[in-house]
Design an enzyme around this catalytic site. Structure first.
Site, PDB file in Angstrom:
ATOM      1  N   TYR A  32      90.987 -17.280 -40.032  1.00  0.00           N
ATOM      2  CA  TYR A  32      91.728 -18.137 -39.114  1.00  0.00           C
ATOM      3  C   TYR A  32      91.939 -19.494 -39.789  1.00  0.00           C
ATOM      4  O   TYR A  32      91.581 -20.545 -39.269  1.00  0.00           O
ATOM      5  CB  TYR A  32      91.039 -18.272 -37.755  1.00  0.00           C
ATOM      6  CG  TYR A  32      92.058 -18.337 -36.636  1.00  0.00           C
ATOM      7  CD1 TYR A  32      92.731 -17.196 -36.234  1.00  0.00           C
ATOM      8  CD2 TYR A  32      92.374 -19.537 -36.022  1.00  0.00           C
ATOM      9  CE1 TYR A  32      93.708 -17.251 -35.250  1.00  0.00           C
ATOM     10  CE2 TYR A  32      93.351 -19.599 -35.031  1.00  0.00           C
ATOM     11  CZ  TYR A  32      94.001 -18.450 -34.652  1.00  0.00           C
ATOM     12  OH  TYR A  32      94.965 -18.501 -33.680  1.00  0.00           O
ATOM     13  N   GLU A  35      94.553 -26.132 -42.295  1.00  0.00           N
ATOM     14  CA  GLU A  35      94.783 -27.035 -43.439  1.00  0.00           C
ATOM     15  C   GLU A  35      93.484 -27.446 -44.138  1.00  0.00           C
ATOM     16  O   GLU A  35      93.499 -27.814 -45.307  1.00  0.00           O
ATOM     17  CB  GLU A  35      95.560 -28.285 -43.008  1.00  0.00           C
ATOM     18  CG  GLU A  35      97.028 -28.048 -42.707  1.00  0.00           C
ATOM     19  CD  GLU A  35      97.270 -27.689 -41.249  1.00  0.00           C
ATOM     20  OE1 GLU A  35      96.333 -27.177 -40.568  1.00  0.00           O
ATOM     21  OE2 GLU A  35      98.389 -27.914 -40.765  1.00  0.00           O
ATOM     22  N   HIS A  37      90.865 -25.412 -44.740  1.00  0.00           N
ATOM     23  CA  HIS A  37      90.647 -24.336 -45.724  1.00  0.00           C
ATOM     24  C   HIS A  37      91.678 -24.439 -46.850  1.00  0.00           C
ATOM     25  O   HIS A  37      91.359 -24.226 -48.016  1.00  0.00           O
ATOM     26  CB  HIS A  37      90.810 -22.961 -45.068  1.00  0.00           C
ATOM     27  CG  HIS A  37      89.842 -22.665 -43.974  1.00  0.00           C
ATOM     28  ND1 HIS A  37      90.213 -22.606 -42.645  1.00  0.00           N
ATOM     29  CD2 HIS A  37      88.513 -22.395 -44.006  1.00  0.00           C
ATOM     30  CE1 HIS A  37      89.164 -22.310 -41.910  1.00  0.00           C
ATOM     31  NE2 HIS A  37      88.111 -22.185 -42.702  1.00  0.00           N
ATOM     32  N   GLU A 148      83.413 -30.685 -46.180  1.00  0.00           N
ATOM     33  CA  GLU A 148      82.401 -31.676 -45.769  1.00  0.00           C
ATOM     34  C   GLU A 148      82.257 -31.768 -44.250  1.00  0.00           C
ATOM     35  O   GLU A 148      81.370 -32.441 -43.754  1.00  0.00           O
ATOM     36  CB  GLU A 148      82.762 -33.050 -46.365  1.00  0.00           C
ATOM     37  CG  GLU A 148      82.492 -33.093 -47.857  1.00  0.00           C
ATOM     38  CD  GLU A 148      83.013 -34.342 -48.551  1.00  0.00           C
ATOM     39  OE1 GLU A 148      83.640 -35.191 -47.871  1.00  0.00           O
ATOM     40  OE2 GLU A 148      82.821 -34.447 -49.769  1.00  0.00           O
ATOM     41  N   GLN A 153      75.765 -27.595 -43.959  1.00  0.00           N
ATOM     42  CA  GLN A 153      75.961 -26.350 -44.713  1.00  0.00           C
ATOM     43  C   GLN A 153      76.157 -26.660 -46.204  1.00  0.00           C
ATOM     44  O   GLN A 153      75.585 -25.995 -47.067  1.00  0.00           O
ATOM     45  CB  GLN A 153      77.180 -25.604 -44.162  1.00  0.00           C
ATOM     46  CG  GLN A 153      77.616 -24.422 -45.013  1.00  0.00           C
ATOM     47  CD  GLN A 153      78.676 -23.574 -44.332  1.00  0.00           C
ATOM     48  OE1 GLN A 153      78.348 -22.752 -43.500  1.00  0.00           O
ATOM     49  NE2 GLN A 153      79.936 -23.758 -44.679  1.00  0.00           N
ATOM     50  N   ARG A 187      87.769 -23.248 -34.470  1.00  0.00           N
ATOM     51  CA  ARG A 187      87.359 -23.218 -33.056  1.00  0.00           C
ATOM     52  C   ARG A 187      88.229 -24.115 -32.173  1.00  0.00           C
ATOM     53  O   ARG A 187      88.166 -24.000 -30.958  1.00  0.00           O
ATOM     54  CB  ARG A 187      85.878 -23.586 -32.917  1.00  0.00           C
ATOM     55  CG  ARG A 187      84.948 -22.494 -33.433  1.00  0.00           C
ATOM     56  CD  ARG A 187      83.492 -22.758 -33.101  1.00  0.00           C
ATOM     57  NE  ARG A 187      82.659 -21.603 -33.344  1.00  0.00           N
ATOM     58  CZ  ARG A 187      81.909 -21.407 -34.433  1.00  0.00           C
ATOM     59  NH1 ARG A 187      81.904 -22.304 -35.396  1.00  0.00           N
ATOM     60  NH2 ARG A 187      81.179 -20.313 -34.563  1.00  0.00           N
TER      61      ARG A 187
HETATM   62  O1  PAF Z   1      81.782 -22.183 -43.268  1.00  0.00           O
HETATM   63  C1  PAF Z   1      82.023 -20.990 -43.031  1.00  0.00           C
HETATM   64  O2  PAF Z   1      83.145 -20.613 -42.703  1.00  0.00           O
HETATM   65  C2  PAF Z   1      80.906 -19.976 -43.137  1.00  0.00           C
HETATM   66  O3  PAF Z   1      79.696 -20.510 -42.720  1.00  0.00           O
HETATM   67  C3  PAF Z   1      80.773 -19.343 -44.540  1.00  0.00           C
HETATM   68  C4  PAF Z   1      80.399 -20.383 -45.578  1.00  0.00           C
HETATM   69  C5  PAF Z   1      82.080 -18.695 -44.935  1.00  0.00           C
HETATM   70  C6  PAF Z   1      79.689 -18.278 -44.531  1.00  0.00           C
HETATM   71  O4  PAF Z   1      79.968 -17.256 -43.637  1.00  0.00           O
END
Ligand code: PAF
Length: 281
Positions: A32, A35, A37, A148, A153, A187
């Site tokens: 899904y 911008e 990504h 970021e 994460q 989301r």
């Molecule tokens: O950030 C995300 O979309 C997820 O946590 C990842 C890094 C693809 C792992 O499933």
């Protein structure tokens, strides 16, 4: 651009590239794509000969009460975005391809995952670390790109590759926002018009917090209180956390003396949104 669903196909394609001495960048995603990504993919394309994007909604990082089933999916649209941004390969496995019936090995972490999202989503980072390690072992990239917006994460992945001697350079990329300030997120699609408007309180409150720090405020509690006060003016917003943490350890700090991350998680209706900013002393 190719789309493959099996680990063997990815391995065959990437090993062909490696034989030709081509460098490989990797963008792990849950699809899904937006911008945010796209900026990771574009960065990878600019820094590597080949770019792999994984699209996998990883069941292991969702608790039973979370949105695994309803998480938005649109492979066709994602493929168009990947192709036009210059990606070479999409890896889109089914859960069975990633997790066999007798799967029982996990990658987990202490410390960095105890605070912020790790506190409210206790199994989340075990799922993230496990799937990202698996994806790293499958794709074997030279560099991997993370946003970021998911600052914890990013810190966790950097720590993991360091601790486990995984030879991949982790590259963090800036948050991409809508014109009105809302951080891009898959989301956001859950939000009704009214909630979408209410969600602006996240970036608005952080902007105020940032101004306080820039004007010299060093007492974390005062910053937390002000951000909390602003968020609480929005009736649809329910705070999960408002925290000022050390950028490296993710531990709460009382006085801002080192680089910090100011991070928030807020529920707007049923949708949990996160946002943050970093401040370097
Ligand atoms: O950030 C995300 O979309 C997820 O946590 C990842 C890094 C693809 C792992 O499933």
């Amino acid at each position: 651009m190719q789309i493959v669903t099996t680990i063997n196909e990815v391995r065959t394609i990437v090993s062909e590239w490696k034989k030709q001495n081509l460098t490989v960048g990797f963008v792990p995603t849950m699809g899904y794509l937006h911008e945010g990504h796209q900026s990771l993919i574009a960065k990878s394309v600019s820094q590597n000969d080949k770019t792999v994007v994984s699209i996998f909604v990883n069941p292991m990082q969702f608790s039973p009460n979370e949105d695994l089933e309803s998480y938005p999916r649109d492979l066709e649209k994602d493929a168009i975005l990947c192709e036009k941004t210059g990606a070479d390969l999409i890896f889109h496995p089914q859960p069975e391809e990633m997790y066999s019936n007798n799967f029982c090995s996990f990658v987990d972490m202490n410390g960095l995952t105890n605070n912020l999202c790790g506190k409210s989503r206790p199994i989340h980072f075990r799922g993230v670390c496990t799937v990202v390690s698996k994806l790293f072992n499958i794709v074997k990239p030279d560099k991997a790109y993370f946003g970021e917006k998911d600052a914890q994460q990013l810190a966790v992945i950097k720590q993991m590759v360091n601790d486990l001697n995984i030879d991949i350079k982790i590259i963090g990329c800036p948050i991409v926002r809508e014109a009105d300030g809302l951080a891009k997120s898959s989301r956001n699609t859950y939000l009704s018009d009214k909630e979408r408007q209410a969600a602006l309180i996240l970036s608005k409150s952080l902007k105020y917090g940032k101004t306080l720090i820039e004007n010299g405020e060093r007492n974390s509690q005062k910053i937390i209180d002000k951000i909390t006060e602003i968020i609480n003016t929005e009736p649809l917003a329910v705070i999960d956390y408002v925290s000022v943490v050390d950028s490296l350890t993710m531990e709460n700090v009382k006085t801002i003396e080192k680089d910090v991350l100011v991070a928030i998680a807020v529920k707007i209706g049923k949708t949990r949104l996160i946002d943050n900013f970093s401040y370097s002393v």
